[in-house]
Design a protein around this motif. Structure first.
Motif, PDB file in Angstrom:
ATOM      1  N   UNK A  17      36.749  70.742 -49.291  1.00  0.00           N
ATOM      2  CA  UNK A  17      37.684  70.676 -48.169  1.00  0.00           C
ATOM      3  C   UNK A  17      37.592  69.316 -47.488  1.00  0.00           C
ATOM      4  N   UNK A  18      38.695  68.938 -46.837  1.00  0.00           N
ATOM      5  CA  UNK A  18      38.741  67.700 -46.051  1.00  0.00           C
ATOM      6  C   UNK A  18      39.333  68.062 -44.694  1.00  0.00           C
ATOM      7  N   UNK A  19      38.526  68.062 -43.672  1.00  0.00           N
ATOM      8  CA  UNK A  19      39.009  68.411 -42.339  1.00  0.00           C
ATOM      9  C   UNK A  19      39.178  69.912 -42.169  1.00  0.00           C
ATOM     10  N   UNK A  20      39.965  70.303 -41.153  1.00  0.00           N
ATOM     11  CA  UNK A  20      40.098  71.725 -40.811  1.00  0.00           C
ATOM     12  C   UNK A  20      41.516  72.270 -41.027  1.00  0.00           C
ATOM     13  N   UNK A  27      38.974  64.940 -57.095  1.00  0.00           N
ATOM     14  CA  UNK A  27      38.434  63.987 -58.057  1.00  0.00           C
ATOM     15  C   UNK A  27      39.532  63.787 -59.094  1.00  0.00           C
ATOM     16  N   UNK A  28      40.113  62.596 -59.106  1.00  0.00           N
ATOM     17  CA  UNK A  28      41.228  62.306 -60.017  1.00  0.00           C
ATOM     18  C   UNK A  28      40.725  62.017 -61.421  1.00  0.00           C
ATOM     19  N   UNK A  67      50.458  76.901 -48.926  1.00  0.00           N
ATOM     20  CA  UNK A  67      49.668  78.124 -48.928  1.00  0.00           C
ATOM     21  C   UNK A  67      48.199  77.934 -48.618  1.00  0.00           C
ATOM     22  N   UNK A  68      47.786  76.691 -48.392  1.00  0.00           N
ATOM     23  CA  UNK A  68      46.395  76.395 -48.047  1.00  0.00           C
ATOM     24  C   UNK A  68      46.424  75.802 -46.641  1.00  0.00           C
ATOM     25  N   UNK A  69      46.159  76.663 -45.632  1.00  0.00           N
ATOM     26  CA  UNK A  69      46.388  76.251 -44.252  1.00  0.00           C
ATOM     27  C   UNK A  69      45.168  76.008 -43.411  1.00  0.00           C
ATOM     28  N   UNK A  73      40.383  78.302 -46.694  1.00  0.00           N
ATOM     29  CA  UNK A  73      41.240  78.379 -47.880  1.00  0.00           C
ATOM     30  C   UNK A  73      41.040  77.157 -48.775  1.00  0.00           C
ATOM     31  N   UNK A  74      40.883  75.989 -48.162  1.00  0.00           N
ATOM     32  CA  UNK A  74      40.645  74.765 -48.930  1.00  0.00           C
ATOM     33  C   UNK A  74      39.295  74.831 -49.628  1.00  0.00           C
ATOM     34  N   UNK A  75      38.278  75.284 -48.932  1.00  0.00           N
ATOM     35  CA  UNK A  75      36.930  75.372 -49.506  1.00  0.00           C
ATOM     36  C   UNK A  75      36.890  76.377 -50.658  1.00  0.00           C
ATOM     37  N   UNK A  76      37.703  77.420 -50.583  1.00  0.00           N
ATOM     38  CA  UNK A  76      37.760  78.424 -51.651  1.00  0.00           C
ATOM     39  C   UNK A  76      38.282  77.827 -52.967  1.00  0.00           C
ATOM     40  N   UNK A  77      38.973  76.692 -52.895  1.00  0.00           N
ATOM     41  CA  UNK A  77      39.514  76.038 -54.092  1.00  0.00           C
ATOM     42  C   UNK A  77      38.509  75.085 -54.746  1.00  0.00           C
ATOM     43  N   UNK A  78      37.359  74.882 -54.122  1.00  0.00           N
ATOM     44  CA  UNK A  78      36.354  73.951 -54.673  1.00  0.00           C
ATOM     45  C   UNK A  78      36.090  74.282 -56.146  1.00  0.00           C
ATOM     46  N   UNK A  79      36.143  73.253 -56.984  1.00  0.00           N
ATOM     47  CA  UNK A  79      35.894  73.416 -58.414  1.00  0.00           C
ATOM     48  C   UNK A  79      37.133  73.765 -59.220  1.00  0.00           C
ATOM     49  N   UNK A  80      38.234  74.074 -58.561  1.00  0.00           N
ATOM     50  CA  UNK A  80      39.471  74.420 -59.270  1.00  0.00           C
ATOM     51  C   UNK A  80      40.113  73.179 -59.882  1.00  0.00           C
ATOM     52  N   UNK A  81      40.714  73.353 -61.039  1.00  0.00           N
ATOM     53  CA  UNK A  81      41.454  72.269 -61.665  1.00  0.00           C
ATOM     54  C   UNK A  81      42.863  72.206 -61.104  1.00  0.00           C
ATOM     55  N   UNK A  82      43.380  70.994 -60.971  1.00  0.00           N
ATOM     56  CA  UNK A  82      44.774  70.755 -60.615  1.00  0.00           C
ATOM     57  C   UNK A  82      45.444  70.326 -61.914  1.00  0.00           C
ATOM     58  N   UNK A  83      46.363  71.173 -62.403  1.00  0.00           N
ATOM     59  CA  UNK A  83      46.936  70.973 -63.729  1.00  0.00           C
ATOM     60  C   UNK A  83      48.455  70.871 -63.678  1.00  0.00           C
ATOM     61  N   UNK A  84      49.008  70.377 -64.777  1.00  0.00           N
ATOM     62  CA  UNK A  84      50.448  70.263 -64.956  1.00  0.00           C
ATOM     63  C   UNK A  84      50.752  70.706 -66.385  1.00  0.00           C
ATOM     64  N   UNK A  85      51.949  71.262 -66.601  1.00  0.00           N
ATOM     65  CA  UNK A  85      52.352  71.595 -67.968  1.00  0.00           C
ATOM     66  C   UNK A  85      52.485  70.315 -68.771  1.00  0.00           C
TER      67      UNK A  85
END
Length: 164
Positions: A17-20, A27-28, A67-69, A73-85
């Protein structure tokens, strides 16, 4: 893989997470935030999300997804991949390739004999390395440089001097 069987390509991973207000640090896996900012549909942790904003933040990027407010919610995404088709990526010029397209290619020696397959691509700052998995399950890192490992059609041809 998407529900339709389309291959997805990871562009980043959520570092935390970054901020509140629900922003996340990313990580790009590419050279700049432009790879994300041009995407119409992204998947974060497998769920389709709209990118609301992204900015460069030195060694990482900071993004906000629909949807991440909040911080939880942001911290719950830690480790998730950001993907594209894969189909949503820009077309390539002659001689260009995406790293993801190399994975699974057969590796041959200079005489055309199979020696293994490309299992992964690594880059520790000095250039791309192909991780070759041999038939016996052992792996070796080979510099992806002309004359050492050459992309020829749907195969990677390796210099036998570099096969350990």
């Amino acid at each position: 893989m998407s529900e339709s069987g389309e291959r997805r390509i990871a562009l980043a991973a959520v570092a935390g997470a970054h901020g509140v207000k629900g922003e996340v640090r990313l990580k790009l896996f590419s050279e700049s935030v432009e790879s994300l900012s041009g995407a119409k549909e992204l998947y974060v942790g497998g769920a389709k999300r709209r990118l609301l904003s992204v900015r460069d933040s030195g060694k990482t990027a900071v993004a906000r997804f629909e949807g991440v407010g909040d911080r939880s919610a942001a911290e719950a995404l830690r480790g998730s991949l950001v993907e594209i088709d894969r189909a949503a990526l820009p077309p390539l010029e002659e001689g260009e390739y995406y790293h993801a397209d190399l994975i699974g290619l057969q590796a041959l020696d200079r005489d055309g004999h199979p020696v293994g397959a490309v299992a992964a691509i690594e880059n520790y700052g000095a250039g791309d390395l192909l991780e070759i998995e041999f038939a016996d399950g052992k792996r070796s890192l080979i510099p992806f440089k002309p004359g050492i490992a050459d992309l020829e059609g749907d195969n990677v041809v390796l210099d036998p001097e570099f096969l350990a």
